[in-house]
Design a protein around this motif. Sequence first.
Motif, PDB file in Angstrom:
ATOM      1  N   ILE A  23       0.723  -1.110   0.062  1.00 23.86           N
ATOM      2  CA  ILE A  23       0.028  -0.023  -0.012  1.00 23.86           C
ATOM      3  C   ILE A  23       1.044   1.371  -0.017  1.00 23.86           C
ATOM      4  CG2 ILE A  23      -1.852   1.184   1.215  1.00 23.86           C
ATOM      5  CD1 ILE A  23      -2.761  -1.465   0.081  1.00 23.86           C
ATOM      6  N   VAL A  24       0.743   2.123  -1.097  1.00 24.55           N
ATOM      7  CA  VAL A  24       1.455   3.161  -1.025  1.00 24.55           C
ATOM      8  C   VAL A  24       0.618   4.415  -0.505  1.00 24.55           C
ATOM      9  CG1 VAL A  24       2.677   4.911  -2.710  1.00 24.55           C
ATOM     10  CG2 VAL A  24       2.814   2.454  -3.095  1.00 24.55           C
ATOM     11  N   GLN A  25      -0.523   4.266  -0.896  1.00 22.98           N
ATOM     12  CA  GLN A  25      -1.440   5.303  -0.296  1.00 22.98           C
ATOM     13  C   GLN A  25      -2.755   4.783  -0.317  1.00 22.98           C
ATOM     14  OE1 GLN A  25      -1.520   9.142  -2.532  1.00 22.98           O
ATOM     15  NE2 GLN A  25      -3.657   9.046  -2.385  1.00 22.98           N
ATOM     16  N   HIS A  26      -3.713   5.004   0.574  1.00 23.71           N
ATOM     17  CA  HIS A  26      -4.855   4.323   0.722  1.00 23.71           C
ATOM     18  C   HIS A  26      -5.960   5.258   1.610  1.00 23.71           C
ATOM     19  CE1 HIS A  26      -7.989   1.309   1.388  1.00 23.71           C
ATOM     20  NE2 HIS A  26      -7.377   0.645   0.394  1.00 23.71           N
ATOM     21  N   GLN A  27      -7.150   5.302   1.631  1.00 25.98           N
ATOM     22  CA  GLN A  27      -8.004   6.063   2.402  1.00 25.98           C
ATOM     23  C   GLN A  27      -8.054   5.449   3.798  1.00 25.98           C
ATOM     24  OE1 GLN A  27     -10.706   4.678  -0.595  1.00 25.98           O
ATOM     25  NE2 GLN A  27     -11.083   6.912  -1.326  1.00 25.98           N
ATOM     26  N   SER A  28      -8.153   4.244   3.950  1.00 28.91           N
ATOM     27  CA  SER A  28      -8.199   3.450   5.394  1.00 28.91           C
ATOM     28  C   SER A  28      -7.082   2.524   5.557  1.00 28.91           C
ATOM     29  CB  SER A  28      -9.502   2.914   5.289  1.00 28.91           C
ATOM     30  OG  SER A  28      -9.504   1.821   4.338  1.00 28.91           O
ATOM     31  N   ILE A  29      -6.041   2.104   4.938  1.00 30.71           N
ATOM     32  CA  ILE A  29      -4.994   1.210   5.048  1.00 30.71           C
ATOM     33  C   ILE A  29      -3.868   1.985   5.190  1.00 30.71           C
ATOM     34  CG2 ILE A  29      -3.924  -1.042   4.510  1.00 30.71           C
ATOM     35  CD1 ILE A  29      -6.313  -1.598   3.078  1.00 30.71           C
ATOM     36  N   GLU A  30      -2.985   1.804   6.354  1.00 32.35           N
ATOM     37  CA  GLU A  30      -1.785   2.527   6.633  1.00 32.35           C
ATOM     38  C   GLU A  30      -0.726   2.041   5.390  1.00 32.35           C
ATOM     39  OE1 GLU A  30       1.888   2.721   9.883  1.00 32.35           O
ATOM     40  OE2 GLU A  30      -0.048   1.855  10.255  1.00 32.35           O
ATOM     41  N   ALA A  31      -0.167   3.470   4.751  1.00 29.88           N
ATOM     42  CA  ALA A  31       0.796   3.290   3.870  1.00 29.88           C
ATOM     43  C   ALA A  31       2.079   2.353   4.351  1.00 29.88           C
ATOM     44  CB  ALA A  31       1.396   4.516   3.571  1.00 29.88           C
ATOM     45  N   GLY A  32       2.450   1.489   3.509  1.00 28.07           N
ATOM     46  CA  GLY A  32       3.586   0.530   3.762  1.00 28.07           C
ATOM     47  C   GLY A  32       3.008  -0.794   4.192  1.00 28.07           C
ATOM     48  N   THR A  33       1.762  -0.961   4.426  1.00 24.20           N
ATOM     49  CA  THR A  33       1.045  -2.195   4.601  1.00 24.20           C
ATOM     50  C   THR A  33       1.302  -3.023   3.551  1.00 24.20           C
ATOM     51  OG1 THR A  33      -0.510  -1.555   6.264  1.00 24.20           O
ATOM     52  CG2 THR A  33      -0.887  -3.445   5.547  1.00 24.20           C
ATOM     53  N   ILE A  34       1.764  -4.470   3.748  1.00 26.35           N
ATOM     54  CA  ILE A  34       2.059  -5.488   2.655  1.00 26.35           C
ATOM     55  C   ILE A  34       1.080  -6.650   2.718  1.00 26.35           C
ATOM     56  CG2 ILE A  34       3.704  -7.275   1.906  1.00 26.35           C
ATOM     57  CD1 ILE A  34       5.959  -4.942   2.817  1.00 26.35           C
ATOM     58  N   PHE A  35       0.718  -7.182   1.721  1.00 24.39           N
ATOM     59  CA  PHE A  35      -0.157  -8.184   1.548  1.00 24.39           C
ATOM     60  C   PHE A  35       0.794  -9.262   0.732  1.00 24.39           C
ATOM     61  CE2 PHE A  35      -3.152  -4.712   2.270  1.00 24.39           C
ATOM     62  CZ  PHE A  35      -3.689  -5.145   3.332  1.00 24.39           C
ATOM     63  N   VAL A  36       0.924 -10.447   1.023  1.00 22.60           N
ATOM     64  CA  VAL A  36       1.678 -11.475   0.411  1.00 22.60           C
ATOM     65  C   VAL A  36       0.258 -12.561  -0.172  1.00 22.60           C
ATOM     66  CG1 VAL A  36       3.247 -13.204   0.567  1.00 22.60           C
ATOM     67  CG2 VAL A  36       3.526 -11.157   1.855  1.00 22.60           C
TER      68      VAL A  36
END
Length: 197
Positions: A176-189
């Motif tokens: 996630i680089v930018q999101h309305q509700s998810i913190e930037a830097g969050t990673i999904f695999v």
Amino acid sequence: MDSAKVLSRSGLNTLMFTDPYAKLCYTAHLTSQFDRVIYIDLDTTFTAYFNAGFMHTNSIIDIYLPSEGRLAAMTKDVLESMGDSSLVIFDSVNSFYNLFPIRQRMGSLNHLLSVLIMLLVRRGVDVNVPVLATSMLRYRKEGGWVQSPASRRLLQHKSAVKLSIDWHKSDLVLKIVQHQSIEAGTIFVYKCNPIIV
């Protein structure tokens, strides 16, 4: 997290990538999360894999292959079909410029691209359908070489959600680089199911 829940339905979603195969695996995975997908395939990679039978999905995928002479008619068809769809993928912004002769002015092409994407997003908001545009990162020299997406101004200023996809070993990593509700830097695999049989 389900890939479908990462996408915004209230603005443009942008997926940036450096590896075209990572982008292909992710968009193939993403299409399987939706019932009916409109896939505007400007670089034709997805279409080639899909037509060869290498995609494993139960989704209905309506593929559009734009060309300079058919762009207006195709856009009209896509806008009319969006009410019956659940996702629109515009793949890829970089390849948009290849539709037109070199003599075409870049400023007018940027304006046309912006209008086209904003029409898709506006219609998507109206019918509650997320719109995802993909853009390959390339290097620009601005105070040192940095990676930047094509049509950077459009994607930076108009994107509600910015994502990047890459590999880590054999897994797809969505950041996630930018999101309305998810913190930037969050990673999904994600495990990438082999596309090639």
